[in-house]
Design a protein around this motif. Structure first.
Motif, PDB file in Angstrom:
ATOM      1  N   ASN A   1      51.299  39.121  58.779  1.00  0.00           N
ATOM      2  CA  ASN A   1      51.513  38.818  59.181  1.00  0.00           C
ATOM      3  C   ASN A   1      51.203  38.679  60.882  1.00  0.00           C
ATOM      4  O   ASN A   1      51.471  38.330  62.096  1.00  0.00           O
ATOM      5  CB  ASN A   1      52.347  39.903  59.709  1.00  0.00           C
ATOM      6  N   ARG A   2      49.789  39.045  60.300  1.00  0.00           N
ATOM      7  CA  ARG A   2      49.136  38.724  61.787  1.00  0.00           C
ATOM      8  C   ARG A   2      48.024  37.086  61.382  1.00  0.00           C
ATOM      9  O   ARG A   2      47.328  37.008  62.835  1.00  0.00           O
ATOM     10  CB  ARG A   2      47.369  39.670  60.654  1.00  0.00           C
ATOM     11  N   GLY A   3      48.459  36.211  60.815  1.00  0.00           N
ATOM     12  CA  GLY A   3      48.087  35.089  61.025  1.00  0.00           C
ATOM     13  C   GLY A   3      46.460  34.579  60.796  1.00  0.00           C
ATOM     14  O   GLY A   3      46.164  35.251  59.771  1.00  0.00           O
ATOM     15  N   SER A   4      46.109  33.966  61.874  1.00  0.00           N
ATOM     16  CA  SER A   4      44.751  33.315  61.553  1.00  0.00           C
ATOM     17  C   SER A   4      43.651  34.504  61.644  1.00  0.00           C
ATOM     18  O   SER A   4      42.777  34.376  60.743  1.00  0.00           O
ATOM     19  CB  SER A   4      44.718  32.405  62.545  1.00  0.00           C
ATOM     20  N   ARG A   5      44.300  35.946  62.435  1.00  0.00           N
ATOM     21  CA  ARG A   5      43.650  37.519  62.049  1.00  0.00           C
ATOM     22  C   ARG A   5      43.064  38.275  61.412  1.00  0.00           C
ATOM     23  O   ARG A   5      42.615  38.840  61.049  1.00  0.00           O
ATOM     24  CB  ARG A   5      44.248  38.147  63.753  1.00  0.00           C
ATOM     25  N   GLY A   6      44.408  37.743  60.384  1.00  0.00           N
ATOM     26  CA  GLY A   6      44.241  38.513  59.176  1.00  0.00           C
ATOM     27  C   GLY A   6      43.551  38.087  58.233  1.00  0.00           C
ATOM     28  O   GLY A   6      43.111  38.731  57.229  1.00  0.00           O
ATOM     29  N   GLY A   7      43.096  37.276  58.462  1.00  0.00           N
ATOM     30  CA  GLY A   7      41.300  36.753  56.926  1.00  0.00           C
ATOM     31  C   GLY A   7      41.838  35.669  56.167  1.00  0.00           C
ATOM     32  O   GLY A   7      43.700  35.853  56.210  1.00  0.00           O
ATOM     33  N   ARG A   8      41.056  35.489  54.957  1.00  0.00           N
ATOM     34  CA  ARG A   8      41.311  34.685  53.885  1.00  0.00           C
ATOM     35  C   ARG A   8      42.325  35.756  52.811  1.00  0.00           C
ATOM     36  O   ARG A   8      41.358  36.167  52.728  1.00  0.00           O
ATOM     37  CB  ARG A   8      39.899  33.604  54.026  1.00  0.00           C
ATOM     38  N   PRO A   9      43.273  34.688  51.818  1.00  0.00           N
ATOM     39  CA  PRO A   9      43.868  35.630  50.847  1.00  0.00           C
ATOM     40  C   PRO A   9      42.376  36.174  50.077  1.00  0.00           C
ATOM     41  O   PRO A   9      41.038  35.129  50.215  1.00  0.00           O
ATOM     42  CB  PRO A   9      44.273  34.448  50.439  1.00  0.00           C
ATOM     43  N   THR A  10      41.990  37.697  49.200  1.00  0.00           N
ATOM     44  CA  THR A  10      41.187  37.726  48.166  1.00  0.00           C
ATOM     45  C   THR A  10      41.340  36.613  46.777  1.00  0.00           C
ATOM     46  O   THR A  10      42.366  36.484  46.592  1.00  0.00           O
ATOM     47  CB  THR A  10      41.380  39.167  47.958  1.00  0.00           C
ATOM     48  N   GLY A  11      39.976  36.352  46.980  1.00  0.00           N
ATOM     49  CA  GLY A  11      39.675  35.856  45.444  1.00  0.00           C
ATOM     50  C   GLY A  11      40.675  36.619  44.046  1.00  0.00           C
ATOM     51  O   GLY A  11      39.892  37.916  44.294  1.00  0.00           O
ATOM     52  N   PHE A  12      41.157  36.219  42.892  1.00  0.00           N
ATOM     53  CA  PHE A  12      41.559  36.470  42.091  1.00  0.00           C
ATOM     54  C   PHE A  12      41.745  36.072  41.211  1.00  0.00           C
ATOM     55  O   PHE A  12      42.735  35.572  40.774  1.00  0.00           O
ATOM     56  CB  PHE A  12      43.265  37.636  41.948  1.00  0.00           C
ATOM     57  N   ASP A  13      40.831  36.361  39.842  1.00  0.00           N
ATOM     58  CA  ASP A  13      40.742  35.659  38.501  1.00  0.00           C
ATOM     59  C   ASP A  13      41.872  36.523  37.558  1.00  0.00           C
ATOM     60  O   ASP A  13      41.616  37.461  36.890  1.00  0.00           O
ATOM     61  CB  ASP A  13      39.182  35.195  37.831  1.00  0.00           C
ATOM     62  N   SER A  14      43.165  36.205  37.157  1.00  0.00           N
ATOM     63  CA  SER A  14      43.582  36.202  35.890  1.00  0.00           C
ATOM     64  C   SER A  14      43.397  37.287  34.530  1.00  0.00           C
ATOM     65  O   SER A  14      43.270  38.129  34.496  1.00  0.00           O
ATOM     66  CB  SER A  14      44.887  36.321  36.387  1.00  0.00           C
ATOM     67  N   GLU A  15      42.407  35.998  34.467  1.00  0.00           N
ATOM     68  CA  GLU A  15      42.035  36.107  32.928  1.00  0.00           C
ATOM     69  C   GLU A  15      41.117  37.207  32.950  1.00  0.00           C
ATOM     70  O   GLU A  15      41.194  37.796  31.888  1.00  0.00           O
ATOM     71  CB  GLU A  15      41.865  34.589  32.685  1.00  0.00           C
ATOM     72  N   ARG A  16      39.784  37.149  33.911  1.00  0.00           N
ATOM     73  CA  ARG A  16      39.177  37.714  34.245  1.00  0.00           C
ATOM     74  C   ARG A  16      39.272  39.722  33.974  1.00  0.00           C
ATOM     75  O   ARG A  16      38.426  40.104  33.751  1.00  0.00           O
ATOM     76  CB  ARG A  16      38.068  37.648  35.126  1.00  0.00           C
ATOM     77  N   HIS A  17      40.062  40.015  34.728  1.00  0.00           N
ATOM     78  CA  HIS A  17      40.954  40.892  35.238  1.00  0.00           C
ATOM     79  C   HIS A  17      41.711  41.208  33.677  1.00  0.00           C
ATOM     80  O   HIS A  17      42.151  42.564  33.309  1.00  0.00           O
ATOM     81  CB  HIS A  17      42.154  40.897  35.836  1.00  0.00           C
ATOM     82  N   LYS A  18      41.837  40.721  32.612  1.00  0.00           N
ATOM     83  CA  LYS A  18      42.238  41.107  31.799  1.00  0.00           C
ATOM     84  C   LYS A  18      41.140  41.983  31.192  1.00  0.00           C
ATOM     85  O   LYS A  18      41.859  43.028  29.892  1.00  0.00           O
ATOM     86  CB  LYS A  18      42.972  39.873  30.359  1.00  0.00           C
ATOM     87  N   LYS A  19      40.136  42.354  31.168  1.00  0.00           N
ATOM     88  CA  LYS A  19      39.333  42.699  30.509  1.00  0.00           C
ATOM     89  C   LYS A  19      38.534  43.724  31.106  1.00  0.00           C
ATOM     90  O   LYS A  19      38.068  44.918  30.838  1.00  0.00           O
ATOM     91  CB  LYS A  19      37.736  41.977  31.133  1.00  0.00           C
ATOM     92  N   ARG A  20      40.112  44.531  32.350  1.00  0.00           N
ATOM     93  CA  ARG A  20      39.740  45.766  32.944  1.00  0.00           C
ATOM     94  C   ARG A  20      41.078  47.071  31.485  1.00  0.00           C
ATOM     95  O   ARG A  20      40.374  48.002  32.244  1.00  0.00           O
ATOM     96  CB  ARG A  20      40.810  45.897  33.990  1.00  0.00           C
ATOM     97  N   ASN A  21      41.117  46.169  30.380  1.00  0.00           N
ATOM     98  CA  ASN A  21      40.871  47.599  29.308  1.00  0.00           C
ATOM     99  C   ASN A  21      39.990  48.712  29.106  1.00  0.00           C
ATOM    100  O   ASN A  21      40.109  49.125  28.563  1.00  0.00           O
ATOM    101  CB  ASN A  21      41.883  46.959  28.494  1.00  0.00           C
ATOM    102  N   THR A  22      38.750  48.126  29.043  1.00  0.00           N
ATOM    103  CA  THR A  22      37.824  47.975  28.836  1.00  0.00           C
ATOM    104  C   THR A  22      37.526  49.782  29.140  1.00  0.00           C
ATOM    105  O   THR A  22      37.155  50.521  28.415  1.00  0.00           O
ATOM    106  CB  THR A  22      37.206  47.290  28.806  1.00  0.00           C
TER     107      THR A  22
END
Length: 310
Positions: A249-270
């Motif tokens: 909703n903020r457009g260009s002032r909102g900044g870039r999307p945050t990067g997210f690696d779904s495969e790496r996030h699976k390791k959070r079960n540790t």
């Protein structure tokens, strides 16, 4: 030897960290038996008065656990043993962060006075404090992770305490901090990551910066992401839907999307598995201690046992 006692190999690793005592009172005797008594209580959650006689007088076991929880004696081997593992390359430096709520019994609340930061060693002269400088530094660090207060929080289920945990990639606790049960996870990310410190076996400063941090949506915030970027720590934290809508909703002032690696996030079960290991100790799964620094010593001893037996 009963189930859960220290083996000879485990005692050989812990014996060098046992305090010898002061000159006036002489050396403590029976460290191994006392530590086995504390381990029995941490594992089973029994009251001190129900401790088996084979571990010695219950007053001795209880007082020594309380003293070592206050002066940082339990924290010292927990900081030294991972150093040897790190030197051998046996630590996965991709860490996961999460918290777990612990139910506190009714008699675990109501403490009025603040917990002591350090307790003089046995044999110290009256009016002096002969705590070792290393233990004094650990005690100051201990005081920082049990604030604010004695960490009892009131929720729908009653009184609760939260354990904020950092676990390395092999499900072993690297750092933890206590907070009241109604506190959020996001504001505590910075404090618990500041407790990560793995000393080096040789010269050099301790390792305080993990390679990668994995966390859930409760830890996503601009403040946390800015803190991680400032320290040069890569992270994988999903963004909440309301934050995505607000950014768009903020457009260009909102900044870039945050990067997210779904495969790496699976390791959070540790970290979830590390929580399950900690809660296998009944005195950790339920808080019986009125003082937060004693309960922190109980959690520290449980984490130390995991490092010794994993």
């Amino acid at each position: 030897m009963s189930r859960g006692d220290l083996t000879n190999a485990e005692w050989d690793r812990l014996e060098s960290f046992s305090p010898p005592g002061g000159a006036r009172g002489g050396r403590w005797s029976g460290h191994r038996r006392v530590i086995n008594g504390v381990l029995h209580r941490v594992r089973t959650g029994v009251q001190w008065r129900d401790l088996p006689e084979g571990f010695g007088p219950r007053e001795t076991v209880c007082k020594r656990h309380r003293r070592w929880s206050a002066d940082g004696t339990w924290q010292m081997p927990l900081s030294r043993i991972p150093a040897a593992e790190d030197a051998a390359g046996a630590i996965d430096r991709d860490v996961s962060v999460d918290s777990t709520a612990v139910r506190a019994r009714r008699h675990a609340v109501g403490a009025r006075k603040a917990a002591p930061a350090a307790v003089p060693q046995k044999g110290a002269e009256r009016g002096t404090n002969q705590v070792d400088p290393v233990l004094r530094k650990l005690a100051v660090r201990l005081e920082a992770v049990v604030r604010p207060g004695e960490c009892p929080g009131r929720s729908r289920g009653g009184f609760t305490t939260k354990i904020h945990l950092v676990a390395e990639g092999r499900c072993r606790p690297l750092a933890f901090a206590l907070a009241p049960g109604h506190y959020g996870d996001g504001p505590r990310l910075e404090r618990v990551l500041e407790q990560v410190s793995v000393p080096r076996t040789g010269a050099g400063r301790p390792r305080t910066r993990p390679d990668h941090v994995l966390a859930d949506k409760a830890h996503t915030s601009r403040k946390n992401r800015h803190y991680l970027r400032r320290r040069g720590i890569r992270h994988t934290i999903p963004e909440r839907l309301d934050q995505q809508r607000h950014r768009k909703n903020r457009g260009s002032r909102g900044g870039r999307p945050t990067g997210f690696d779904s495969e790496r996030h699976k390791k959070r079960n540790t970290v979830e598995r590390a929580v399950n290991r900690l809660k296998g100790f009944r005195a950790v799964a339920t808080r019986y201690e009125k003082r937060a620094y004693i309960y922190l010593g109980t959690v520290t001893l449980a984490a130390l046992t995991i490092w010794l037996r994993t």
